[in-house]
Design a protein around this motif. Structure first.
Motif, short mmCIF file in Angstrom:
data_model
loop_
_atom_site.label_atom_id
_atom_site.label_comp_id
_atom_site.label_asym_id
_atom_site.label_seq_id
_atom_site.Cartn_x
_atom_site.Cartn_y
_atom_site.Cartn_z
N ASP A 87 9.03 -30.42 124.11
CA ASP A 87 7.61 -30.55 124.42
C ASP A 87 6.79 -29.50 123.65
O ASP A 87 5.57 -29.44 123.83
N ARG A 88 7.37 -28.97 122.63
CA ARG A 88 6.72 -27.91 121.94
C ARG A 88 5.40 -28.79 121.13
O ARG A 88 6.04 -29.72 120.43
N SER A 89 4.28 -28.15 121.05
CA SER A 89 3.34 -28.85 120.48
C SER A 89 2.24 -27.92 120.00
O SER A 89 1.90 -26.84 120.51
N ALA A 103 -3.50 -31.36 114.35
CA ALA A 103 -2.93 -30.79 115.71
C ALA A 103 -3.62 -30.03 116.53
O ALA A 103 -5.02 -29.48 115.95
N ALA A 128 4.17 -25.03 119.03
CA ALA A 128 5.36 -25.46 117.85
C ALA A 128 5.16 -24.38 116.82
O ALA A 128 5.97 -24.23 116.10
N VAL A 178 5.15 -27.79 112.53
CA VAL A 178 4.32 -28.76 113.30
C VAL A 178 4.51 -30.05 113.44
O VAL A 178 4.41 -30.67 112.37
#
Length: 312
Positions: free
Chosen positions: A34-36, A57, A86, A160
């Motif tokens: 879920d890193r973003s 992003a 991220a 990313v």
């Protein structure tokens, strides 16, 4: 009616539950899928990063407009956002003293981080209470910002997920051209200042990179430190006032986001008619202020310095 399952059915149920639990651990925790997005500590680096990332992003900037990078803090929610990033971008040379623990916690949690200042050939303070320590204020030299742009773009591409690398590179190339134009415009503004008047006195030691790039001499700082969290003694102010008198400095520059009382006290110590002019040195303003972007901040500073030091 009671349902009965044999041993084989029970095994299948346990296996399914195990897979579901593993999926949750992998995708729901701060170290999972879920890193973003990109989180940036300071608003100057945030503006540069947003220009590079564009719409590829989400970019979250922790430091609010007009804040002090040495002392601003973040909420628990913002700290949680940092650990889900991220990519975390920070100065890396001790600038963001109020969020150091949050940066260290993110690194310990496995968040990919970029310490931008470490990669721009940083200078060391030459004097004051931080003498020989690395100076984090590299953005006052646009040429070092060009290096930062390349570094940020490369890390965004690698770290990313989901970004269009071609668009990130195009954004970075376009922003590089704007920074190169900024460098030329600042050099042209400073060309109006005679060599004997290129003496800088600021609120604290923040313009060493600018001085090296454009041929200024830093006479001293009201707060003889690289951080606003320090404070000068009476003898510090008297010594600086004497240096200002000897150099014939006509204008002292104070940070627009900090009170200029000490700068005015020091100017009064000289017994001369010395102006105190504000610069946007460490923080951007909001959109209604005079420095909502890095490019506008530096152009404004160049004009203010040129006006303050050029012969009237």
């Amino acid at each position: 009616m009671t349902s009965r399952r044999g041993p084989g059915g029970l095994v299948q149920i346990l296996a399914a539950l195990s897979l579901a639990l593993c999926g949750c651990l992998a995708g729901c925790g701060p170290g999972g899928d879920d890193r973003s997005g990109v989180v940036v500590t300071t608003n100057i680096l945030g503006d540069i990063t947003r220009s590079i990332v564009g719409d590829e992003a989400e970019v979250t900037v922790l430091m609010k407009p007009n804040a002090d990078p040495h002392s601003f803090g973040i909420s628990a929610r913002e700290a949680a956002r940092v650990e889900r990033a991220a990519l975390l971008i920070h100065n890396g040379l001790g600038l963001e003293e109020g969020v150091t623990r949050s940066v260290e916690a993110a690194e310990a949690a496995g968040v990919p981080t970029l310490a931008v200042g470490e990669g721009v050939n940083p200078l060391r303070y030459r004097e004051g209470k931080n003498a020989q320590a690395l100076d984090p204020h590299f953005w006052t030299d646009p040429r070092r910002v060009l290096t930062a742009v390349d570094t940020i773009a490369a890390h965004v591409e690698r770290k990313v997920p989901g970004v269009d690398t071609a668009k990130v590179r195009a954004n970075a190339a376009g922003y590089r051209r704007q920074v190169e134009a900024l460098d030329r415009s600042m050099a042209a503004a400073f060309a109006r200042i005679p060599a004997e008047r290129r003496n800088l006195v600021t609120n604290h030691h923040v313009f060493g990179y600018l001085a090296e790039r454009y041929g200024f001499t830093v006479i001293g700082a009201v707060i003889p430190s690289g951080t606003t969290l320090a404070s000068p003694s009476g003898s510090d102010l008297r010594s600086l006032a004497e240096a200002v008198r000897r150099a014939g400095v006509p204008t002292v520059f104070a940070d627009s986001s900090q009170p200029d009382r000490l700068a005015r006290v020091m100017a009064g110590e000289t017994g001369l008619d010395i102006r105190v002019s504000p610069l946007y040195s460490e923080s951007l303003t909001d959109q209604n202020g005079g420095a909502p972007t890095y490019l506008r901040m530096m152009r404004s500073n160049a004009e203010t310095i040129a006006a303050g030091l050029s012969p009237q």
